[in-house]
Design an enzyme around this catalytic site. Structure first.
Site, PDB file in Angstrom:
ATOM      1  N   ASP A   1      33.033  -4.398 -29.403  1.00 10.96           N
ATOM      2  CA  ASP A   1      32.918  -3.020 -29.906  1.00 10.96           C
ATOM      3  C   ASP A   1      33.057  -2.018 -28.768  1.00 10.96           C
ATOM      4  O   ASP A   1      32.248  -1.101 -28.632  1.00 10.96           O
ATOM      5  CB  ASP A   1      31.574  -2.838 -30.626  1.00 10.96           C
ATOM      6  CG  ASP A   1      31.535  -1.545 -31.457  1.00 10.96           C
ATOM      7  OD1 ASP A   1      32.606  -1.084 -31.876  1.00 10.96           O
ATOM      8  OD2 ASP A   1      30.429  -1.013 -31.666  1.00 10.96           O
TER       9      ASP A   1
ATOM     10  N   GLY B   1      22.100   6.521 -34.390  1.00 12.67           N
ATOM     11  CA  GLY B   1      23.441   6.147 -34.794  1.00 12.67           C
ATOM     12  C   GLY B   1      23.423   5.440 -36.131  1.00 12.67           C
ATOM     13  O   GLY B   1      22.402   5.382 -36.813  1.00 12.67           O
ATOM     14  N   GLY B   2      24.590   4.881 -36.502  1.00 12.49           N
ATOM     15  CA  GLY B   2      24.699   4.227 -37.795  1.00 12.49           C
ATOM     16  C   GLY B   2      23.934   2.933 -37.876  1.00 12.49           C
ATOM     17  O   GLY B   2      23.608   2.467 -38.968  1.00 12.49           O
ATOM     18  N   MET B   3      23.618   2.323 -36.733  1.00  8.91           N
ATOM     19  CA  MET B   3      22.988   1.020 -36.740  1.00  8.91           C
ATOM     20  C   MET B   3      21.562   1.039 -36.224  1.00  8.91           C
ATOM     21  O   MET B   3      20.781   0.147 -36.531  1.00  8.91           O
ATOM     22  CB  MET B   3      23.823   0.061 -35.897  1.00  8.91           C
ATOM     23  CG  MET B   3      23.454  -1.404 -36.069  1.00  8.91           C
ATOM     24  SD  MET B   3      24.498  -2.480 -35.087  1.00  8.91           S
ATOM     25  CE  MET B   3      23.954  -2.089 -33.440  1.00  8.91           C
TER      26      MET B   3
ATOM     27  N   ILE C   1      15.600   9.806 -28.667  1.00 12.09           N
ATOM     28  CA  ILE C   1      16.666  10.398 -27.862  1.00 12.09           C
ATOM     29  C   ILE C   1      18.045  10.142 -28.441  1.00 12.09           C
ATOM     30  O   ILE C   1      19.036  10.636 -27.901  1.00 12.09           O
ATOM     31  CB  ILE C   1      16.615   9.872 -26.414  1.00 12.09           C
ATOM     32  CG1 ILE C   1      16.700   8.345 -26.379  1.00 12.09           C
ATOM     33  CG2 ILE C   1      15.373  10.358 -25.707  1.00 12.09           C
ATOM     34  CD1 ILE C   1      16.749   7.777 -24.962  1.00 12.09           C
ATOM     35  N   GLY C   2      18.161   9.400 -29.520  1.00  9.31           N
ATOM     36  CA  GLY C   2      19.467   9.166 -30.113  1.00  9.31           C
ATOM     37  C   GLY C   2      19.351   8.449 -31.443  1.00  9.31           C
ATOM     38  O   GLY C   2      18.400   7.718 -31.697  1.00  9.31           O
TER      39      GLY C   2
END
Length: 605
Positions: free
Chosen positions: A154, A32-34, A29-30
């Site tokens: 963050d 990201g960079g990490m 579902i997603g």
């Protein structure tokens, strides 16, 4: 796509994958960079979850894995409506095909149905009231986490969600620290975390950070909500980080349309370069935001004075030039009465102002900053981590009055100072009062009565204690105990008893009776020995049957049921040879023949 646990339609995984024998990985579902985020299912508790699986290159760093696990465990102890709940964290181990082991760190989180604040901003302008509502939710989460001793590090729109009920949810607590503590440079850190647009100056410089770094990042988010863009933009993360350190932000009223002027001071205070000049805590930030919405707009003089206080005299001149140029560019309807001289005068004025800026800037750079504080003021000392006695002596030695308060903390030992209010570095008048906040130790939860209850009652008892979660449920065969009865409770692999205190956020593992016992192969045992095993050790009922088709013996020749698990109320039948009158001689003689024993044989004369 994002790396956040939204309830969006995802792509199914190619093959079913189970992490640590408990968490089923479903649709992606997603990303990201990490990390990548999947919808998942907890097979033990029977609930839908979000599973964040860390990037493979991060997973190979032993230091990162250790730091990541500790930070995730700290985050899992926080339970607040404005924070995405972390249920569990661990590593899945697998054979890499070459004799080694691959590590897959993961986090098990609450699955939130909603959308990211980043998407809300991208969709168009946000009203001041809506922006304040979003920021209030973020600050509410930070107020709770900071009191628990957890700094997010963050805060950005991609880490904030609005659920279907309009509730703000902040996610990824503790992960940024795990990354930054294992990254060598700002460039490396920003590669992992993505944009540097929300960094505090101290983060950009690699300096130690505290809760006020989160308040700076929240100020950046507020600026973006109001102005439509962050205060600093650049061609690279390093360029943006440099602006955070050196440049002052333009007030949002000069960037965005319809921004209430009374919010300018709040934004500028949150974005102060010096942490000591920011709001001391999230609660103060919230109060200032609420007051600004109901208050009057500041005068230009007041705003200029605040800018000079926070960012220096040189920035005051630069802001005045920017304001003048903005006014000149907008005055398109002014009636001209002379054809040439006004333009010349305008450019002459601009040149003069620029010259003043250069002169003032040179003076600021070459001259030591003046201490403009009054002689009867004193700075609040940084006594975080000190003993109460030492902290009190230090502050009273500076002429300040001291009051005490305590709050629980999972990260600061009991009787050690967490911080002060006002925060360290704030200037106060002699005789002013400073509150020392002392750790009362971690929040604890008391183990309820579990052993002997049925599983449903034990689950309800655990759910009824704040800070306790049900962990794994282990089935176990136990003689004479009904199915579903709790045999044992453990936390962290150690047995616990009713009344024991454990850290809030702990998972309680249960061992539960199956209502069955395991019967071994008893053939060849004597009837007495087999009955003793079944009746005394396994607490089963036993019936004995005779087999008259074989020579008399007290050894078991057959058992029913056979080897394996049987219900605790089941009867086991044992069979042995009886050698009755119906015995058939193995040599083939007629039924009823029984050879005389040698000791009783008749001897004919």
């Amino acid at each position: 796509m994002t790396d956040d646990p939204t309830e969006a339609i995802g792509t199914p995984t190619q093959a079913e994958r189970i992490l640590s024998g408990r968490y089923r990985v479903d649709a992606l579902i997603g990303r990201g960079g990490m990390a990548s985020v999947y919808r998942g299912y907890d097979l033990t508790l029977g609930r839908t979850i979000a599973i964040k699986i860390l990037r493979s290159d991060l997973a190979q760093d032993n230091t990162f894995r250790t730091r990541f696990r500790l930070e995730a465990q700290a985050a899992s102890r926080m339970a607040h409506p404005s924070i995405v709940r972390v249920y569990d964290a661990g590593e899945d181990l697998d054979d890499d095909g070459s004799g080694g082991t691959t590590h897959t760190p993961y986090i098990i989180m609450e699955l939130v149905r909603g959308r990211l604040l980043k998407d809300v901003i991208a969709a168009g302008p946000v009203s001041a009231d809506d922006a304040a509502g979003y920021i209030d939710g973020i600050l509410e989460a930070l107020e709770y986490s900071h009191r628990a001793g957890v700094v997010h590090r963050d805060i950005k729109p991609a880490n904030v969600m609005i659920d279907d009920d309009g509730q703000i949810k902040v996610m990824d607590f503790g992960i940024a620290r795990a990354v930054s503590d294992t990254s060598a440079t700002v460039a490396e850190t920003t590669t992992i975390l993505g944009t540097a647009a929300y960094f505090s100056p101290e983060q950009a410089q690699g300096a130690p950070v505290d809760a006020r770094a989160d308040l700076y990042s929240t100020g950046v988010v507020l600026y973006e909500l109001l102005a439509g863009r962050p205060p600093f933009v650049g061609n690279s993360p390093v360029a943006v980080a440099s602006q955070h350190v050196r440049d002052a932000p333009t007030p949002p009223t000069q960037v965005g349309d319809d921004v209430p002027a009374q919010l300018d001071p709040v934004v500028l205070r949150a974005l102060a370069k010096d942490p000591a000049q920011r709001f001391p805590d999230a609660a103060t930030f919230r109060e200032a935001l609420d007051a600004a919405l109901d208050g009057r707009a500041p005068s230009q003089r007041q705003l200029t004075h605040l800018t000079e206080e926070l960012y220096g005299a040189g920035q005051r001149a630069r802001n005045e030039v920017a304001h003048t140029l903005t006014q000149l560019s907008s005055e398109t309807g002014t009636t001209r009465t002379q054809s040439g001289p006004p333009v010349a005068w305008v450019w002459a004025a601009i040149a003069l102002v620029i010259a003043l800026i250069i002169a003032v800037g040179y003076w600021v750079v070459r001259t030591d900053p003046l201490d403009l504080r009054a002689a009867d003021t004193v700075d609040v000392a940084n006594v975080s981590g000190w003993s109460l006695e030492a902290a009190t002596a230090e502050l009273e030695g500076r002429g300040l009055e001291v009051t005490l308060s305590s709050e629980p903390s999972d990260t600061v030992a009991a009787d050690i100072v967490i911080g002060t209010d006002p925060a360290a570095g704030v200037s106060l008048g002699i005789g002013a009062t400073v509150e020392i906040v002392v750790s009362a130790g971690p929040l604890m939860a008391e183990i309820p009565e579990l052993e002997g209850d049925n599983e449903d009652a034990a689950r309800a008892a655990i759910d009824g204690v704040e800070g306790l979660m049900l962990g794994r449920v282990f089935p176990q065969n136990e003689p004479g105990v009904e199915r579903g009865t709790v045999l044992n409770a453990q936390v962290g692999g150690s047995d616990v008893e009713p009344g024991d205190e454990v850290l809030q956020g702990s998972s309680v593992d249960l061992t539960v009776a199956t209502g069955r016992v395991t019967v071994a192969d008893l053939t060849g045992f004597t009837i007495d020995a087999a009955k003793r095993i079944l009746e005394e050790e396994l607490q089963l009922d036993v019936e004995v049957e005779k087999d008259n088709t074989c020579e008399e013996s007290d050894l078991v020749t057959k058992q029913d049921p056979g080897v394996g698990d049987v219900q605790i109320d089941e009867t086991v039948t044992l069979t042995h040879c009886s050698g009755d009158d119906d015995f058939v001689d193995p040599d083939g003689d007629e039924p009823g023949y029984r050879p005389l024993q040698e000791s009783t044989a008749l001897v004919l004369p």
